[in-house]
Design an enzyme around this catalytic site. Sequence first.
Site, short mmCIF file in Angstrom:
data_model
loop_
_atom_site.label_atom_id
_atom_site.label_comp_id
_atom_site.label_asym_id
_atom_site.label_seq_id
_atom_site.Cartn_x
_atom_site.Cartn_y
_atom_site.Cartn_z
N SER A 178 2.25 -36.11 -35.61
CA SER A 178 3.42 -35.39 -35.15
C SER A 178 3.48 -35.44 -33.63
O SER A 178 2.46 -35.62 -32.98
CB SER A 178 3.29 -33.92 -35.55
OG SER A 178 2.16 -33.38 -34.89
N LYS A 179 4.70 -35.27 -33.14
CA LYS A 179 4.82 -35.40 -31.69
C LYS A 179 4.24 -34.22 -30.93
O LYS A 179 4.10 -34.27 -29.73
CB LYS A 179 6.26 -35.72 -31.27
CG LYS A 179 7.32 -34.74 -31.60
CD LYS A 179 8.64 -35.26 -31.02
CE LYS A 179 9.81 -34.42 -31.44
NZ LYS A 179 11.06 -34.83 -30.83
N ARG A 180 3.87 -33.20 -31.64
CA ARG A 180 3.13 -32.12 -31.00
C ARG A 180 1.77 -32.58 -30.53
O ARG A 180 1.22 -32.09 -29.56
CB ARG A 180 2.87 -31.02 -32.02
CG ARG A 180 3.71 -29.82 -31.87
CD ARG A 180 3.51 -28.93 -33.07
NE ARG A 180 4.78 -28.35 -33.43
CZ ARG A 180 5.28 -27.25 -32.87
NH1 ARG A 180 4.59 -26.60 -31.99
NH2 ARG A 180 6.45 -26.79 -33.21
N LYS A 181 1.18 -33.51 -31.26
CA LYS A 181 -0.22 -33.89 -30.98
C LYS A 181 -0.38 -35.33 -30.51
O LYS A 181 -1.43 -35.70 -30.03
CB LYS A 181 -1.05 -33.68 -32.26
CG LYS A 181 -0.88 -32.28 -32.84
CD LYS A 181 -2.16 -31.70 -33.38
CE LYS A 181 -2.04 -30.21 -33.57
NZ LYS A 181 -1.91 -29.80 -34.94
N ASN A 182 0.61 -36.15 -30.68
CA ASN A 182 0.52 -37.56 -30.30
C ASN A 182 1.91 -38.02 -29.89
O ASN A 182 2.88 -37.58 -30.47
CB ASN A 182 0.10 -38.41 -31.51
CG ASN A 182 -1.40 -38.58 -31.61
OD1 ASN A 182 -2.04 -39.13 -30.72
ND2 ASN A 182 -1.95 -38.10 -32.71
#
Length: 498
Positions: free
Chosen positions: A257-261
């Site tokens: 997810s773009k929260r983490k990557n």
Amino acid sequence: MSVPVRVRIAPSPTGDPHVGTAYIGLLNYCFARHHGGKFVLRIEDTDQQRCSEASAQAIYASLKWLGLVYDEGPDVGGERGPYVQSERVKLGMYQRYAEQLIEQGDAYYCFCTARELDAMKARQRANNEPIMYDRRHRGADLAESRARVAKGEPYVIRLKVPLEGEHVYKDRLRKLPVAKGWKEIDDQVLLKSDGWPTYHLAAVVDDHLMGITHVIRAEEWLNSLPKHTLLNQKLGFTPPEYVHVGLLRNADKSKISKRKNPTNLLWYREQGFLPEALVNFLATLGHSHPDGREKFTLDELVSVFDLDRINVAGPVFDLVKLKNLQGQYFRELSPERMRAEVHRAVDARFDKLLPLVKERMVVGGDFIWQAEPFYADSVTHHVEDLVPKGWDKVQTKTMLEQLQQALKQFAAGEGSQWDAPSLEALIRGLMESRSQVPEGATDEARAAAQLWQNKPVFMALRVAATGKRESPPLFDTLAVLGSTKTLERLGLAQQKLR
Ligand code: GLU
């Protein structure tokens, strides 16, 4: 003679082109090439509210950048087109299959209003029952339903899912068969009240019409498989072989997810990642090389590709590993290509940066120093710059944490624009709400709220993002810096304050 291989990827054009699309695309591409088959791109945009043409264009561009050349697709044509589902809807390509199912008694008209469905859900929730459609129109007389339709009553068409037994599927990549009781599966809507098909009907019909022999897709679709099997069967289609591969994961094993990557393919291109390095990296996640090699080209992978070697264990997307591999590729570039890459990396941001930094420039060479924080991988924070006058380290750290949290949430939000006006509105809104002092607040709470009223918030944010007390206008700076770098640097600044 066996049927020639035809595979497809079918992304939905919502938001930025996703690294998961490249991953699934790569596996399909290699399988097709290895067997001398065809690789097809289909755009699944039946959810018109969430889809955009710009997003579809970005998918075409990023697949091309990666060298995942598709043989048939929206912008390259082919004999089984059109390759965009909204265009197929307009040609009436799905309706007749829904009608066929009705005719056969395998689907039915449902006239429930949104309000009725809501009430149904509320009741099920209250009774602690599974939330699903209660099949109230399933037994209706077809002639009566047709009369209601003829009178213009709004309806959807639902699939008649068996009421007992289970669907069992032995995916070639999994040791054990996957079983699911039909009872747990909803009578899926196939055709919506606006006449558009849902994903399930459209995908099954298109895979058939496009002659797809293997559907290689992410395991999140395994749950949909019973419905797809049933649809194939009832429509009399020879089903493709469905193969479900592991999802790319964050380090904590959650779905990437773009929260983490960074998940946006365009980000990798803008950062100067080489497509061959990214492809190689994605390949190592999905399919080990029989020689144990970590570095190989797309063509090499094609030649050794074996569907049965695909990783199902949920490969972890590790940016550090990618950077390592990228470094190896970069240092091996010919002097000409390296020069071109450096130019490209500088140019990619040059037009945005020059207007931002020119006020502080005297000669052309000043650009290098002024723009440095924008290009730099990281910045060094000095505690004395980070902590505003009159504040202490803990207060500053808390503040940065909260700013980071808000920015992170914003960045992950669907459709949010990381631009100066939106960022300014976000931060000012946050300052406004945090600086309210509730009645009867403790002195501590009062003091904390006080901090948010202050300009120093801007200073702390500026230093955290750029490492410097002076920079071009703050929100333009954050916008050009991008969400990934901004958030990373805010994290680093907090570490300095421990
Ligand atoms: N449109 C689906 C997606 O966005 C495709 C799923 C499939 O491959 O069947 O991933």
